[in-house]
Each structure stands twice: as C-alpha cells, then as structure tokens.
Design a protein around this motif. Structure first.
Motif, short mmCIF file in Angstrom:
data_model
loop_
_atom_site.label_atom_id
_atom_site.label_comp_id
_atom_site.label_asym_id
_atom_site.label_seq_id
_atom_site.Cartn_x
_atom_site.Cartn_y
_atom_site.Cartn_z
N PHE A 148 0.80 -1.22 0.00
CA PHE A 148 0.00 0.00 0.00
C PHE A 148 0.84 1.28 0.00
O PHE A 148 0.34 2.33 -0.34
CB PHE A 148 -0.96 0.00 1.19
CG PHE A 148 -2.10 -0.96 1.02
CD1 PHE A 148 -3.11 -0.70 0.12
CD2 PHE A 148 -2.16 -2.13 1.75
CE1 PHE A 148 -4.15 -1.57 -0.07
CE2 PHE A 148 -3.21 -3.02 1.58
CZ PHE A 148 -4.20 -2.74 0.66
N PRO B 215 -4.55 4.71 -6.87
CA PRO B 215 -5.20 5.04 -5.61
C PRO B 215 -5.20 3.83 -4.69
O PRO B 215 -5.08 2.69 -5.13
CB PRO B 215 -6.62 5.44 -6.00
CG PRO B 215 -6.81 4.94 -7.38
CD PRO B 215 -5.46 4.76 -7.99
N VAL B 216 -5.31 4.08 -3.41
CA VAL B 216 -5.16 3.02 -2.41
C VAL B 216 -6.24 1.94 -2.55
O VAL B 216 -6.00 0.78 -2.26
CB VAL B 216 -5.14 3.64 -1.00
CG1 VAL B 216 -6.46 3.56 -0.31
CG2 VAL B 216 -4.10 2.99 -0.14
N HIS B 217 -7.42 2.31 -3.06
CA HIS B 217 -8.49 1.32 -3.17
C HIS B 217 -8.34 0.42 -4.41
O HIS B 217 -9.16 -0.45 -4.63
CB HIS B 217 -9.87 2.01 -3.16
CG HIS B 217 -10.08 2.97 -4.29
ND1 HIS B 217 -9.66 4.26 -4.24
CD2 HIS B 217 -10.68 2.80 -5.49
CE1 HIS B 217 -9.99 4.86 -5.37
NE2 HIS B 217 -10.60 4.01 -6.15
N LEU B 218 -7.29 0.63 -5.20
CA LEU B 218 -7.03 -0.23 -6.36
C LEU B 218 -5.65 -0.87 -6.32
O LEU B 218 -5.20 -1.44 -7.31
CB LEU B 218 -7.17 0.57 -7.65
CG LEU B 218 -8.55 1.15 -7.95
CD1 LEU B 218 -8.52 2.00 -9.19
CD2 LEU B 218 -9.57 0.04 -8.09
N LYS B 219 -4.97 -0.83 -5.19
CA LYS B 219 -3.58 -1.29 -5.10
C LYS B 219 -3.43 -2.80 -5.24
O LYS B 219 -2.39 -3.28 -5.65
CB LYS B 219 -2.96 -0.88 -3.76
CG LYS B 219 -2.69 0.58 -3.64
CD LYS B 219 -1.31 0.90 -4.08
CE LYS B 219 -1.01 2.36 -3.79
NZ LYS B 219 0.28 2.77 -4.23
N ARG B 220 -4.44 -3.59 -4.88
CA ARG B 220 -4.27 -5.04 -4.88
C ARG B 220 -4.59 -5.70 -6.21
O ARG B 220 -4.60 -6.91 -6.31
CB ARG B 220 -5.10 -5.67 -3.77
CG ARG B 220 -4.57 -5.36 -2.40
CD ARG B 220 -5.29 -6.09 -1.33
NE ARG B 220 -6.70 -6.22 -1.65
CZ ARG B 220 -7.56 -6.92 -0.95
NH1 ARG B 220 -7.16 -7.54 0.11
NH2 ARG B 220 -8.82 -6.98 -1.30
N ASP C 99 -9.64 -5.81 -6.56
CA ASP C 99 -10.05 -4.45 -6.22
C ASP C 99 -10.74 -3.77 -7.40
O ASP C 99 -11.73 -3.05 -7.23
CB ASP C 99 -8.85 -3.62 -5.77
CG ASP C 99 -8.41 -3.95 -4.37
OD1 ASP C 99 -9.18 -4.61 -3.64
OD2 ASP C 99 -7.29 -3.55 -3.99
N ARG C 100 -10.22 -4.00 -8.61
CA ARG C 100 -10.86 -3.40 -9.79
C ARG C 100 -12.26 -3.95 -10.01
O ARG C 100 -13.18 -3.20 -10.37
CB ARG C 100 -10.00 -3.63 -11.03
CG ARG C 100 -8.93 -2.55 -11.17
CD ARG C 100 -8.17 -2.72 -12.45
NE ARG C 100 -6.96 -3.46 -12.07
CZ ARG C 100 -6.31 -4.29 -12.85
NH1 ARG C 100 -6.71 -4.51 -14.06
NH2 ARG C 100 -5.24 -4.90 -12.43
N TYR D 118 -14.54 -2.37 -7.41
CA TYR D 118 -14.77 -0.96 -7.72
C TYR D 118 -15.75 -0.80 -8.87
O TYR D 118 -16.71 -0.03 -8.80
CB TYR D 118 -13.43 -0.30 -8.06
CG TYR D 118 -13.55 1.14 -8.45
CD1 TYR D 118 -13.80 2.12 -7.49
CD2 TYR D 118 -13.43 1.54 -9.77
CE1 TYR D 118 -13.91 3.45 -7.85
CE2 TYR D 118 -13.54 2.87 -10.14
CZ TYR D 118 -13.78 3.81 -9.17
OH TYR D 118 -13.90 5.13 -9.52
N THR E 47 -19.29 -1.84 -7.88
CA THR E 47 -19.91 -0.80 -7.06
C THR E 47 -20.36 0.38 -7.92
O THR E 47 -21.46 0.91 -7.74
CB THR E 47 -18.92 -0.32 -5.99
OG1 THR E 47 -18.52 -1.44 -5.19
CG2 THR E 47 -19.54 0.74 -5.09
#
Length: 89
Positions: A44, A51-56, A60-61, A64, A67
């Motif tokens: 992270f 961005p941090v919400h897509l780092k993994r 995560d994509r 995202y 959502t």
C-alpha cells in the motif's frame, strides 16, 4: 395447609463467579501466525500512481467497477421511478 412461598428460599448457584485458570485454556499458538502487516505496508505504500483502493489489482478493480455499476444503475432506476410516479394516471 396454609400459604406456601412460590419462590424458592434457597440461593441459586453462582454463575458469574465461575472462572477458568490460564492453565486450563487451550494453547494460543494455533491462531498466531506470521505478521502480515509489513507485507501489506509494502503493497500500500508503493508509489505506483494507483489510488489506495485499487492497489491489490484485479479483485479491487472488480469490486470498484461492480460498485460503480450498481450505483449508476440504482440512480437511473430511482430517476425512472420518480418520473413514472410524477405522471398522472
């Protein structure tokens, strides 16, 4: 025969006072594992412009985009429902 008390006059067994000694508890080694925090910090704190919400990566994509699709779909559904509710019958 007279009146008899409905409630027992004997004191109930003490429930709160029951404790286990530390020696009676199971060993805690079974749930202790390698500390994963340093590995997660490396992921992270990397400077790769994401961005941090897509780092993994892919999971995560997917979350995202799912959502975002549900949010946009819900907004469109609400607007259509409002439009239909505003029309006279």
């Amino acid at each position: 025969q007279g009146l008899k008390p409905i409630v027992s006059t004997e004191s109930p067994a003490l429930v709160v006072g029951t404790t286990k000694l530390a020696s009676d508890l199971p060993a805690t080694d079974s749930f202790l594992s390698k500390n994963k925090v340093p590995d997660q910090q490396k992921i992270f704190q990397r400077t790769d412009g994401l961005p941090v919400h897509l780092k993994r990566g892919v999971p995560d994509r997917l979350l995202y985009r799912t959502t975002m699709a549900l949010t946009i779909g819900g907004t469109i559904y609400c607007l259509v429902a409002l439009y239909m509710a505003s029309q006279p019958r």
